[in-house]
Design a protein around this motif. Structure first.
Motif, PDB file in Angstrom:
ATOM      1  N   ALA A 162      60.546  29.155  61.213  1.00 28.58           N
ATOM      2  CA  ALA A 162      61.651  28.184  61.217  1.00 28.58           C
ATOM      3  C   ALA A 162      61.295  26.974  60.360  1.00 28.58           C
ATOM      4  N   ALA A 163      60.053  26.506  60.449  1.00 31.01           N
ATOM      5  CA  ALA A 163      59.614  25.374  59.628  1.00 31.01           C
ATOM      6  C   ALA A 163      59.698  25.732  58.148  1.00 31.01           C
ATOM      7  N   LEU A 164      59.297  26.945  57.810  1.00 30.55           N
ATOM      8  CA  LEU A 164      59.380  27.377  56.421  1.00 30.55           C
ATOM      9  C   LEU A 164      60.823  27.434  55.935  1.00 30.55           C
ATOM     10  N   LEU A 165      61.736  27.863  56.793  1.00 32.94           N
ATOM     11  CA  LEU A 165      63.157  27.874  56.418  1.00 32.94           C
ATOM     12  C   LEU A 165      63.655  26.465  56.100  1.00 32.94           C
ATOM     13  N   PHE A 166      63.298  25.503  56.947  1.00 36.32           N
ATOM     14  CA  PHE A 166      63.709  24.126  56.694  1.00 36.32           C
ATOM     15  C   PHE A 166      63.077  23.595  55.411  1.00 36.32           C
ATOM     16  N   ILE A 167      61.822  23.950  55.180  1.00 38.39           N
ATOM     17  CA  ILE A 167      61.150  23.518  53.954  1.00 38.39           C
ATOM     18  C   ILE A 167      61.830  24.121  52.735  1.00 38.39           C
ATOM     19  N   LEU A 168      62.183  25.400  52.817  1.00 37.14           N
ATOM     20  CA  LEU A 168      62.865  26.056  51.696  1.00 37.14           C
ATOM     21  C   LEU A 168      64.204  25.402  51.383  1.00 37.14           C
ATOM     22  N   LEU A 169      64.828  24.808  52.392  1.00 34.82           N
ATOM     23  CA  LEU A 169      66.091  24.103  52.168  1.00 34.82           C
ATOM     24  C   LEU A 169      65.881  22.686  51.657  1.00 34.82           C
ATOM     25  N   THR A 170      64.869  22.013  52.164  1.00 32.02           N
ATOM     26  CA  THR A 170      64.734  20.586  51.854  1.00 32.02           C
ATOM     27  C   THR A 170      63.956  20.287  50.578  1.00 32.02           C
ATOM     28  N   ILE A 171      62.952  21.079  50.246  1.00 29.22           N
ATOM     29  CA  ILE A 171      62.156  20.774  49.051  1.00 29.22           C
ATOM     30  C   ILE A 171      62.994  20.822  47.777  1.00 29.22           C
ATOM     31  N   PRO A 172      63.820  21.853  47.559  1.00 29.80           N
ATOM     32  CA  PRO A 172      64.648  21.811  46.338  1.00 29.80           C
ATOM     33  C   PRO A 172      65.557  20.582  46.282  1.00 29.80           C
ATOM     34  N   MET A 173      66.098  20.184  47.417  1.00 26.95           N
ATOM     35  CA  MET A 173      66.959  19.010  47.434  1.00 26.95           C
ATOM     36  C   MET A 173      66.146  17.747  47.136  1.00 26.95           C
ATOM     37  N   ALA A 174      64.932  17.670  47.647  1.00 22.04           N
ATOM     38  CA  ALA A 174      64.075  16.514  47.370  1.00 22.04           C
ATOM     39  C   ALA A 174      63.716  16.451  45.888  1.00 22.04           C
ATOM     40  N   ARG A 175      63.407  17.585  45.284  1.00 19.01           N
ATOM     41  CA  ARG A 175      63.088  17.597  43.845  1.00 19.01           C
ATOM     42  C   ARG A 175      64.318  17.236  43.022  1.00 19.01           C
ATOM     43  N   PHE A 176      65.485  17.688  43.439  1.00 19.09           N
ATOM     44  CA  PHE A 176      66.721  17.341  42.743  1.00 19.09           C
ATOM     45  C   PHE A 176      66.967  15.839  42.831  1.00 19.09           C
ATOM     46  N   THR A 177      66.696  15.256  43.985  1.00 22.92           N
ATOM     47  CA  THR A 177      66.820  13.809  44.162  1.00 22.92           C
ATOM     48  C   THR A 177      65.876  13.077  43.226  1.00 22.92           C
ATOM     49  N   ASP A 178      64.628  13.552  43.143  1.00 25.76           N
ATOM     50  CA  ASP A 178      63.662  12.938  42.231  1.00 25.76           C
ATOM     51  C   ASP A 178      64.139  13.041  40.786  1.00 25.76           C
ATOM     52  N   HIS A 179      64.684  14.197  40.425  1.00 20.78           N
ATOM     53  CA  HIS A 179      65.198  14.405  39.067  1.00 20.78           C
ATOM     54  C   HIS A 179      66.319  13.406  38.751  1.00 20.78           C
ATOM     55  N   LEU A 180      67.252  13.241  39.684  1.00 13.30           N
ATOM     56  CA  LEU A 180      68.354  12.308  39.452  1.00 13.30           C
ATOM     57  C   LEU A 180      67.860  10.870  39.364  1.00 13.30           C
ATOM     58  N   ALA A 181      66.894  10.512  40.191  1.00  9.95           N
ATOM     59  CA  ALA A 181      66.346   9.154  40.147  1.00  9.95           C
ATOM     60  C   ALA A 181      65.644   8.908  38.811  1.00  9.95           C
ATOM     61  N   ALA A 182      64.893   9.896  38.329  1.00 14.55           N
ATOM     62  CA  ALA A 182      64.213   9.751  37.034  1.00 14.55           C
ATOM     63  C   ALA A 182      65.226   9.649  35.903  1.00 14.55           C
ATOM     64  N   ARG A 183      66.283  10.441  35.970  1.00 13.17           N
ATOM     65  CA  ARG A 183      67.323  10.388  34.939  1.00 13.17           C
ATOM     66  C   ARG A 183      68.001   9.022  34.926  1.00 13.17           C
ATOM     67  N   THR A 184      68.231   8.465  36.093  1.00 14.43           N
ATOM     68  CA  THR A 184      68.837   7.144  36.173  1.00 14.43           C
ATOM     69  C   THR A 184      67.912   6.096  35.574  1.00 14.43           C
ATOM     70  N   ARG A 185      66.610   6.189  35.867  1.00 12.08           N
ATOM     71  CA  ARG A 185      65.647   5.251  35.288  1.00 12.08           C
ATOM     72  C   ARG A 185      65.622   5.353  33.769  1.00 12.08           C
ATOM     73  N   ARG A 186      65.670   6.587  33.238  1.00 20.09           N
ATOM     74  CA  ARG A 186      65.665   6.768  31.782  1.00 20.09           C
ATOM     75  C   ARG A 186      66.912   6.166  31.160  1.00 20.09           C
ATOM     76  N   ARG A 187      68.071   6.310  31.815  1.00 19.87           N
ATOM     77  CA  ARG A 187      69.311   5.744  31.290  1.00 19.87           C
ATOM     78  C   ARG A 187      69.250   4.227  31.226  1.00 19.87           C
ATOM     79  N   ARG A 188      68.587   3.635  32.194  1.00 15.40           N
ATOM     80  CA  ARG A 188      68.481   2.178  32.233  1.00 15.40           C
ATOM     81  C   ARG A 188      67.377   1.660  31.332  1.00 15.40           C
ATOM     82  N   GLY A 189      66.575   2.590  30.792  1.00 12.15           N
ATOM     83  CA  GLY A 189      65.508   2.201  29.894  1.00 12.15           C
ATOM     84  C   GLY A 189      64.268   1.699  30.585  1.00 12.15           C
ATOM     85  N   ALA A 190      64.107   2.048  31.852  1.00  6.45           N
ATOM     86  CA  ALA A 190      62.929   1.574  32.599  1.00  6.45           C
ATOM     87  C   ALA A 190      61.789   2.547  32.502  1.00  6.45           C
TER      88      ALA A 190
END
Length: 190
Positions: A162-190
């Motif tokens: 069950a823990a692995l199932l939750f991890i399989l759901l949450t890790i991709p979403m966490a990486r996607f969040t990191d990707h969007l945050a990095a993209r936003t930083r690049r757009r702002r020139g930071a």
């Protein structure tokens, strides 16, 4: 739902004070009450009222409870995003002849939404994990299934699954969040 509540909290017209007060009360109550308690109150309290038209399906009641609870958190995220848009943006849109509604729709909300995507995705990850709390009112989900199996076999491996199932759901979403945050930083020139 969170966006609507955030917009209601942002209405400054005195005639809409009751709507603003209800939106504020909603966010205060549902952010103040633990999610597990909201699930109990909705899951056991609504069916006990025996009112016509109230759903009795426990999964539906769990979705309603989670929606009410997380709607308050999402409303505050959206409200902070809306308030982070500089007032000069609103003044510029209004000087171009846009109404308040069009200013919100075409100027403020697009900017606010871009700013709040990472926190919203974090709330979504938390929501995915909190679905396990719905098992307390009866519906079977991954954690509850693991609990039943472990109780009957004294083998606790299903908890790991069950823990692995939750991890399989949450890790991709966490990486996607990191990707969007990095993209936003690049757009702002930071």
């Amino acid at each position: 739902m969170g966006l609507l509540v955030a917009l209601a909290r942002g209405i400054r017209t005195p005639a809409f004070f009751p709507i603003r007060a209800l939106a504020t009360l909603y966010t205060d109550v549902f952010r103040g009450v633990p999610t597990i308690l909201v699930i109990y109150l909705i899951g056991f309290g609504l069916p006990a009222l025996r009112l016509q038209g109230i759903p009795t399906d426990l999964a539906t009641l769990g979705v309603i409870a989670l929606t009410l609870s997380y709607g308050a958190y999402v409303a505050e995220v959206f409200r902070s995003g809306i308030e982070s848009v500089h007032p000069s943006q609103v003044a510029a849109a209004r000087s171009l002849g846009l109404s308040h509604v069009k200013t919100m729709r075409f100027v403020v909300l697009p900017q606010a939404t871009r700013r709040v995507v990472p926190p919203l995705l974090n709330d979504f990850v938390s929501l995915q994990k909190d679905t396990a709390l719905v098992a307390t009112i009866g519906p079977l989900e991954a954690l509850r299934q693991a609990q039943i199996h472990a109780a009957s076999t004294f083998n606790y491996t299903p908890y790991l699954a069950a823990a692995l199932l939750f991890i399989l759901l949450t890790i991709p979403m966490a990486r996607f969040t990191d990707h969007l945050a990095a993209r936003t930083r690049r757009r702002r020139g930071a």
